[in-house]
Design an enzyme around this catalytic site. Structure first.
Site, PDB file in Angstrom:
ATOM      1  N   HIS A 132       7.694  -6.873   1.245  1.00  0.00           N
ATOM      2  CA  HIS A 132       7.423  -6.391   2.753  1.00  0.00           C
ATOM      3  C   HIS A 132       8.204  -5.445   3.196  1.00  0.00           C
ATOM      4  O   HIS A 132       7.868  -4.212   3.272  1.00  0.00           O
ATOM      5  CB  HIS A 132       7.109  -7.131   3.946  1.00  0.00           C
ATOM      6  N   GLU A 133       9.318  -5.464   3.459  1.00  0.00           N
ATOM      7  CA  GLU A 133      10.073  -4.381   4.327  1.00  0.00           C
ATOM      8  C   GLU A 133       9.992  -3.240   3.285  1.00  0.00           C
ATOM      9  O   GLU A 133      10.584  -2.267   4.186  1.00  0.00           O
ATOM     10  CB  GLU A 133      11.391  -4.415   4.921  1.00  0.00           C
ATOM     11  N   HIS A 136       7.082  -0.985   3.424  1.00  0.00           N
ATOM     12  CA  HIS A 136       7.509   0.057   4.453  1.00  0.00           C
ATOM     13  C   HIS A 136       8.103   1.142   4.294  1.00  0.00           C
ATOM     14  O   HIS A 136       8.018   1.824   4.017  1.00  0.00           O
ATOM     15  CB  HIS A 136       7.835  -0.949   5.864  1.00  0.00           C
ATOM     16  N   HIS A 142       1.111  -2.146   8.082  1.00  0.00           N
ATOM     17  CA  HIS A 142       0.855  -4.165   7.840  1.00  0.00           C
ATOM     18  C   HIS A 142      -0.962  -3.881   7.184  1.00  0.00           C
ATOM     19  O   HIS A 142      -1.569  -2.464   8.046  1.00  0.00           O
ATOM     20  CB  HIS A 142       0.821  -4.246   9.139  1.00  0.00           C
ATOM     21  N   CYS A 143      -1.527  -4.510   6.696  1.00  0.00           N
ATOM     22  CA  CYS A 143      -2.308  -4.569   6.154  1.00  0.00           C
ATOM     23  C   CYS A 143      -3.590  -5.632   6.489  1.00  0.00           C
ATOM     24  O   CYS A 143      -3.194  -6.833   6.639  1.00  0.00           O
ATOM     25  CB  CYS A 143      -2.379  -4.179   4.452  1.00  0.00           C
ATOM     26  N   CYS A 148      -2.187  -9.842   1.941  1.00  0.00           N
ATOM     27  CA  CYS A 148      -1.539  -9.227   0.882  1.00  0.00           C
ATOM     28  C   CYS A 148       0.040  -9.378   2.025  1.00  0.00           C
ATOM     29  O   CYS A 148       0.002  -9.654   2.512  1.00  0.00           O
ATOM     30  CB  CYS A 148      -2.608  -7.939   1.005  1.00  0.00           C
ATOM     31  N   CYS A 167      -2.115  -6.495  -2.219  1.00  0.00           N
ATOM     32  CA  CYS A 167      -4.021  -6.654  -2.316  1.00  0.00           C
ATOM     33  C   CYS A 167      -3.375  -5.089  -3.367  1.00  0.00           C
ATOM     34  O   CYS A 167      -2.530  -4.758  -3.288  1.00  0.00           O
ATOM     35  CB  CYS A 167      -3.856  -5.994  -0.780  1.00  0.00           C
TER      36      CYS A 167
END
Ligand SMILES: [Zn+2]
Ligand SMILES: [Zn+2]
Length: 180
Positions: A132-133, A136, A142-143, A148, A167
């Site tokens: 996640h990071e 970014h 953000h999704c 996702c 995703c």
């Protein structure tokens, strides 16, 4: 246009850490780029807040920035300490578009919540927060898709729900930012 060609993981005071190889291999597979480690770094001393008994995330990013050798390098810091950012009770992680990010393992451990230890879940969460990071850093916002990895996590339940895969849309964007 691609921007990054390697991931460098910086362990902050992790000591003898059993997830080292597993995390390296998983990130290599997901992003299809080189993943290596720096030597162990001490926790930035000025990040500690005695009032909160937590550590500010920003000083970790500043430290990572100084350790970075190459503008094509993504730096991922990892700490077992609990992180916060101004205005937030805690953060799972923090990223900067300048190629650096950090994650905290503290709240990913079931034992933090008084639940029995679960290694499989712990590693899955660690990977989810790391991806996640890094997402970014690669410029992904953000999704809205709750499955996702780029979905926003308010709680560990959200993290467990989304998992560590992108995703299709986010995967395409992420791959475009990685140089091969
Ligand atoms: Zn996020
Ligand atoms: Zn997505």
């Amino acid at each position: 246009m691609c921007k990054y060609n390697q991931i460098t993981i910086c362990p902050f005071d992790l000591g003898d850490w059993k997830w080292r190889d597993a995390l390296q291999n998983a990130l290599k597979e997901i992003f299809d780029i080189e993943v290596s480690y720096t030597v162990e770094e001490p926790i930035p001393a000025y990040s500690y807040s005695g009032n909160r008994e937590q550590f500010a995330g920003e000083p970790f990013l500043e430290k990572l920035f100084t350790l970075r050798n190459d503008p094509k390098e993504i730096m991922l810091g990892i700490t077992k300490e609990d992180l916060y950012a101004p205005g937030l009770n805690f953060i799972f992680g923090l990223a900067s578009p300048a190629g650096i990010c950090v994650i905290s393992l503290k709240r990913l451990d079931n034992r933090f919540w008084g639940l029995p230890k679960n290694d499989e879940l712990y590693f899955k969460r660690m990977l989810t927060e790391a991806v996640h990071e890094i997402g970014h850093v690669l410029g992904l916002p953000h999704c809205p898709d709750p499955h996702c990895v780029m979905h926003f996590s308010n709680s560990l339940a959200d993290t467990d729900e989304k998992g560590y895969r992108f995703c299709a849309k986010c995967e395409k964007k992420a791959k475009e930012s990685v140089c091969r």
